[in-house]
Design an enzyme around this catalytic site. Structure first.
Site, PDB file in Angstrom:
ATOM      1  N   GLU A  85       0.842  -1.198   0.000  1.00 39.40           N
ATOM      2  CA  GLU A  85       0.000   0.000   0.000  1.00 39.40           C
ATOM      3  C   GLU A  85       0.874   1.244   0.000  1.00 39.40           C
ATOM      4  O   GLU A  85       1.716   1.396   0.889  1.00 39.40           O
ATOM      5  CB  GLU A  85      -0.911   0.009   1.238  1.00 39.40           C
ATOM      6  CG  GLU A  85      -1.914   1.149   1.201  1.00 39.40           C
ATOM      7  CD  GLU A  85      -2.839   1.170   2.423  1.00 39.40           C
ATOM      8  OE1 GLU A  85      -4.001   1.549   2.290  1.00 39.40           O
ATOM      9  OE2 GLU A  85      -2.377   0.792   3.503  1.00 39.40           O
ATOM     10  N   GLY A 233       2.737  -0.106  11.818  1.00 43.80           N
ATOM     11  CA  GLY A 233       1.624  -0.448  12.689  1.00 43.80           C
ATOM     12  C   GLY A 233       1.004  -1.766  12.296  1.00 43.80           C
ATOM     13  O   GLY A 233       1.323  -2.812  12.855  1.00 43.80           O
ATOM     14  N   ASN A 237      -3.758  -6.785   4.623  1.00 40.36           N
ATOM     15  CA  ASN A 237      -3.694  -7.709   3.495  1.00 40.36           C
ATOM     16  C   ASN A 237      -4.780  -8.777   3.617  1.00 40.36           C
ATOM     17  O   ASN A 237      -4.985  -9.348   4.690  1.00 40.36           O
ATOM     18  CB  ASN A 237      -2.333  -8.409   3.443  1.00 40.36           C
ATOM     19  CG  ASN A 237      -1.189  -7.423   3.334  1.00 40.36           C
ATOM     20  OD1 ASN A 237      -1.290  -6.392   2.667  1.00 40.36           O
ATOM     21  ND2 ASN A 237      -0.098  -7.724   4.007  1.00 40.36           N
ATOM     22  N   HIS A 269      -9.789  -3.353  13.950  1.00 42.11           N
ATOM     23  CA  HIS A 269      -9.710  -2.457  12.790  1.00 42.11           C
ATOM     24  C   HIS A 269      -9.244  -3.222  11.547  1.00 42.11           C
ATOM     25  O   HIS A 269      -9.864  -3.112  10.480  1.00 42.11           O
ATOM     26  CB  HIS A 269      -8.746  -1.306  13.101  1.00 42.11           C
ATOM     27  CG  HIS A 269      -8.619  -0.314  12.004  1.00 42.11           C
ATOM     28  ND1 HIS A 269      -9.353   0.850  11.956  1.00 42.11           N
ATOM     29  CD2 HIS A 269      -7.838  -0.292  10.883  1.00 42.11           C
ATOM     30  CE1 HIS A 269      -9.038   1.541  10.878  1.00 42.11           C
ATOM     31  NE2 HIS A 269      -8.114   0.860  10.212  1.00 42.11           N
ATOM     32  N   GLU A 270      -8.165  -3.971  11.683  1.00 44.94           N
ATOM     33  CA  GLU A 270      -7.630  -4.672  10.507  1.00 44.94           C
ATOM     34  C   GLU A 270      -8.580  -5.771  10.043  1.00 44.94           C
ATOM     35  O   GLU A 270      -8.713  -6.016   8.852  1.00 44.94           O
ATOM     36  CB  GLU A 270      -6.239  -5.235  10.817  1.00 44.94           C
ATOM     37  CG  GLU A 270      -5.215  -4.198  11.252  1.00 44.94           C
ATOM     38  CD  GLU A 270      -5.113  -3.014  10.309  1.00 44.94           C
ATOM     39  OE1 GLU A 270      -5.269  -3.193   9.087  1.00 44.94           O
ATOM     40  OE2 GLU A 270      -4.867  -1.889  10.805  1.00 44.94           O
ATOM     41  N   GLU A 292     -10.797   4.043   5.373  1.00 40.76           N
ATOM     42  CA  GLU A 292     -10.207   4.255   6.693  1.00 40.76           C
ATOM     43  C   GLU A 292     -11.181   4.938   7.662  1.00 40.76           C
ATOM     44  O   GLU A 292     -11.275   4.548   8.823  1.00 40.76           O
ATOM     45  CB  GLU A 292      -8.907   5.058   6.579  1.00 40.76           C
ATOM     46  CG  GLU A 292      -7.783   4.311   5.878  1.00 40.76           C
ATOM     47  CD  GLU A 292      -7.409   3.009   6.569  1.00 40.76           C
ATOM     48  OE1 GLU A 292      -7.767   2.811   7.743  1.00 40.76           O
ATOM     49  OE2 GLU A 292      -6.755   2.166   5.914  1.00 40.76           O
TER      50      GLU A 292
END
Length: 931
Positions: A85, A233, A237, A269-270, A292
């Site tokens: 990214e 952080g 993926n 979050h991920e 985001e």
């Protein structure tokens, strides 16, 4: 990246028309060909069916020494890893890696030396693995793995890991449709026992997303890899998340409750990106807030639902105010949550970076825009809109307009969202002003009405400019309280502010009422009162909200404002006089402390005294930081002494609960809430004892707290309290005992098995001593720097824990000796680490905010730094900007010479030459491993 060959392979005999740019089955030598040989036109690819053609590209790349940016495929710590990214995939192979180019990665094959790299991971499901070559004495065995991801995805979420020294924990989760998902979390061997909390959080997040939004996980495996080198952080993926180790590995013996909160939020979050970002991605990077902002909102809702709702909301608003509002206040940084590509084009140097788009505005203000949808549409309305958005755009790149349209289409009968769309294109923070008036109606029921007038303008615009400025749709949540009793007479009502000025009328009120404004912080705005009130009237209004408001966030806001006013009032009083606010504060504090309806976490936040950093924003500049520290300590001491009995009672109650918590539950949200309130009471009790002239009582309490601790958070809080105590020999002895005992935590058997645990504890040990409120803190820091073998100046973490932390020590840093000490360190460190030196110099660069001779002393140190030769460019730039480009020998003569503090002591453990040689050998070995 070196192109070896490229070819378009066709299975049918008839050549497509028009003629191909590339000849079937022919490999091209890049060095001998013209650029046109490597241009593939869409007409060429479209001329044959998808099943009958294959574009074959063979490349060579160097993931070792030359890949300093850790972008694309890189090698660190005996691990091959990817970060794509936004544009890393083009550094792996030739590919149109726009985010909206979603492709099915049907087969990804990894092959490596089996002994050196036993772990092969990529996106999707593992469909095949085996041995390529069993090897012999001369050549090692090689193995392979093939992964398949059936869902279209953009290249920026492609991931692979090829590693050696990793272990894992495994579990499973059964989705609502019955699919069993294998969950695997990898880390270095000493980190693996610390992954249990992350695993439990992951399962909670998967269940929450199904129950809240109906979004189910879509692969057979979900894998997370913790890597200490992964310094951004975490990365979402598809099915293969990568995490910085410190954001996933937890241990009650060295992890604080604050870190547990962060890990919980980050894991969620991920995972939530699986839908908001991966399954539905972006048309282009200017839509960055679409993934985001939405995902931040989703992780906030998760942590609120499964844990501590008020704490989650307060922390979210604090970040918004501290970071995002600051961006909006800056002409350079101000931008809409969706920047217009025509006016915000990235420069050539920024093409491979998201730094200019990954801002607090796109993340945190973007999350608040999503929250406003829920405020306007309700929980079910928001879910309907989100589900429609996901179904419409699954497997494609979407836009903010697509999200807005889905919300509007799914809720046509609820609210008109036409004007709301302006939030995506409007830069700046709005200011909402309000004034209200209560009227007694002349009717037989003696009812009254309240008229509430709201007005909006963008804060950065003048009154004249705002006349033609955009008009936003701002949801303002309001409730009404009886002015006398505090009872809620009108529950939370959402007012739609769409005009420049609007008046709303609340009728049939049985008694005079006052408004509770912007409940739960319903919009990202500044809220100001336009009603003329005396100071006494303002404080009475705040006291009413603090005591009775049913909205916990507004109750916290009112209490924070009252506490801040109390501290600031003490700045203008001598130590023997009483602040006019004191009775009001003591009454409000006592009511909250003993209110059985307030949960432990909320009570801890409501009673928290604002920090020096927050208080400093409210004082006129320049100001005296040492005087502000003194006023805050006095305020805490007064409260602690007056409410000592009630504080002790709550403290004892929380202590009994803490000591009865089962080991397996020690990290859950309820346990963290109990500890939070207990530690809050400890702070006030220690301050009260000291204010009453009984430091030995404070030391006894802090030492007992340390001895009873069953987790690192309680040990840390107790050490922090006792480290700042001074007094008779008994106090000093207890302080020294706890200081030694905390240090010995790093050398227990458990800590010895985990270098990261030991490192964390030692860093905290240095940090707390550097920030201790002792008269001799500076010589103590100098002694630690010189004499303690665990301090190494070339270790950035250790340096920050001692030296950078000292700059947060208000009492000792803000002295002439303190400034000179830091100035000397800066001049030494600039030769080794300009980054660390510049970080420190920023603390001296705050001199315009500081009053009197302290500002002169800070300027003197900056001038000495500016005059040194050589000086790094980052340091010189920052210092020159702070001084207004003052750098002349004449100026230097007027400030004299500073007495230099002692030089660094033991700074290195391994000679650089040996380190380089070792790394080189390791890289050489690795290059033979993975293809």
């Amino acid at each position: 990246l070196k192109l070896v060959s490229i070819a378009l392979l066709l299975s049918d005999d008839n050549p497509p028309h028009p003629p191909r740019v590339l000849t079937e089955g022919v490999d091209y030598d890049y060095d001998k060909a013209s650029p046109s040989d490597f241009t593939i036109f869409s007409s060429t690819l479209a001329s044959a069916s998808a099943e009958s053609q294959k574009l074959q590209i063979v490349v060579e790349l160097d993931p070792y020494d030359k890949n300093k940016e850790l972008s694309g495929l890189y090698f660190r710590d005996d691990m091959f890893c990817t970060h794509c990214e936004p544009s890393g995939f083009r550094q792996i192979t030739y590919f149109p890696d726009r985010p909206d180019n979603c492709a099915v990665f049907d087969k990804v094959r990894l092959e490596a030396n089996q002994e050196n790299y036993p772990i092969l991971l990529s996106n999707g499901n593992l469909i095949e693995s085996g041995i390529v070559d069993k090897g012999d004495d001369d050549s090692p065995a090689r193995h392979y793995a093939i992964f398949q991801d059936p869902h279209p995805k953009p290249a920026y979420i492609f991931g692979l890991v090829v590693a050696n020294n990793l272990d894992c924990i495994q579990d499973s989760y059964v989705t609502s449709s019955g699919n069993k998902v294998q969950l695997t979390l990898y880390g270095e061997p000493d980190q693996v026992p610390k992954l249990v909390f992350a695993m439990e959080t992951l399962k909670k997040a998967m269940q929450w997303d199904e129950e809240t939004f109906g979004l189910e996980y879509d692969l057979d495996t979900y894998t997370i890899v913790a890597a200490k080198h992964f310094n951004i952080g975490a990365m979402e993926n598809k099915g293969l998340n990568l995490f910085m180790a410190s954001l996933i590995a937890t241990d009650p013996s060295c992890t604080t409750d604050i870190t547990y909160d962060l890990v919980e939020k980050t894991i969620a979050h991920e995972y939530f990106h699986n839908w908001s970002g991966n399954r539905v991605t972006l048309r282009d990077w200017f839509e960055f807030t679409l993934k985001e902002g939405l995902t931040v909102y989703r992780d906030q809702e998760f942590t609120s639902d499964v844990g501590l709702s008020l704490a989650t909301r307060i922390e979210a608003v604090k970040i918004l105010r501290e970071k995002q509002f600051a961006e909006d206040a800056s002409e350079e940084l101000r931008q809409p949550i969706r920047p217009e590509s025509s006016s915000y084009l990235l420069s050539q140097q920024q093409q491979h970076s998201l730094d200019s788009l990954a801002t607090s505005t796109t993340y945190h203000k973007g999350a608040e825009v999503c929250r406003m949808y829920k405020t306007l549409l309700g929980k079910e309305g928001f879910r309907k809109g989100l589900n429609l958005y996901m179904s419409r755009h699954d497997g494609t790149g979407a836009t903010c307009d697509d999200f807005w349209k889905a919300m509007a289409d799914a809720n046509k009968e609820v609210v008109d969202l036409e004007q709301f769309q302006l939030w995506y294109s409007t830069a700046g923070t709005p200011t909402v002003s309000y004034e209200y008036q209560y009227y007694d109606d002349d009717d037989e029921n003696d009812h009254g009405r309240l008229e509430l007038t709201l007005a909006q303008k963008l804060t950065h615009l003048t009154d004249e400019e705002s006349k033609n400025g955009p008009l936003l749709h701002i949801p303002v949540a309001v409730g009404l309280l009886d002015k006398t009793t505090g009872n809620e007479v009108v529950p939370t009502t959402v007012l739609d502010l769409k005009e420049r000025t609007q008046t709303f009328v609340f009728e049939d009120l049985e008694s005079e009422a006052v408004p509770s404004m912007l409940r739960d912080f319903s919009a990202p705005v500044y809220l100001v009162s336009a009603k003329e009130q005396s100071k006494a009237e303002e404080e009475a209004y705040l006291s009413l909200l603090a005591a009775y408001d049913t909205d916990d966030f507004n109750r916290w806001e009112a209490m924070q404002e009252l506490l801040a006013r109390f501290v600031l009032s003490l700045l203008d009083e001598d130590e023997q006089s009483e602040s006019s606010l004191e009775p009001l504060i003591l009454s409000s504090f006592g009511n909250i402390l003993t209110d059985p309806k307030v949960d432990a976490s909320s009570k801890s936040y409501l009673l928290n005294l604002p920090t020096e950093a927050i208080l400093s924003r409210s004082v006129p500049k320049p100001y005296d930081p040492v005087a502000l520290l003194g006023a805050r300590k006095r305020a805490m001491g007064i409260i602690g002494q007056v409410h000592q009995s009630a504080l002790q009672e709550v403290y004892d109650d929380m202590t009994s609960k803490v000591l009865s918590i089962p080991t397996e539950d020690i990290t859950d949200a309820n346990s963290r809430a109990i500890r939070s309130l207990r530690n809050r009471c400890l702070e006030y009790l220690v301050a009260g004892h000291c204010f009453g002239g009984k430091p030995e009582q404070a030391a006894l309490l802090a030492r007992k707290h340390f001895e009873q601790a069953n987790c690192f958070t309680d040990q840390l809080i107790a050490f922090r309290q006792i480290a700042s105590l001074s007094g008779n020999k008994e106090v000093v002895q207890m302080r020294d005992e706890v200081t030694l005992q905390f240090f010995q935590l790093a050398f227990t058997e458990a800590a010895s098995e985990s270098p990261s645990t030991r490192n964390t504890i030692v860093n905290k040990w240095f940090q707390i001593q550097a920030m201790s409120d002792l008269e001799d803190a500076l010589p103590r820091v100098q002694a630690l720097m010189q004499e303690n073998p665990h301090f190494q100046a070339n270790n950035a973490g250790r340096f920050r824990s001692l030296i950078t932390s000292f700059t947060k020590n208000t009492r000792s840093f803000h002295t002439q000796a303190g400034y000179q000490f830091i100035g000397h360190i800066i001049r030494q460190m600039d030769r080794r680490s300009p980054i660390l030196a510049t970080e420190l110099a920023r603390e001296l660069a705050k001199w315009p905010q500081i009053k009197g001779e302290r500002a002169d002393w800070m300027v003197a140190e900056l001038q000495r730094i500016a005059a040194m030769e050589p000086i790094s460019k980052p340091l010189l730039t920052m210092v020159s900007r702070s001084l207004g480009n003052i750098k002349t020998s004449k100026t230097m003569k007027t400030i004299g010479k500073a007495t230099p503090p002692p030089s660094f002591g033991k700074v290195a453990t391994t000679p650089k030459t040996k380190s380089k040689k070792k790394n080189k050998k390791k890289t050489s070995k690795a290059k033979k491993g993975f293809s």
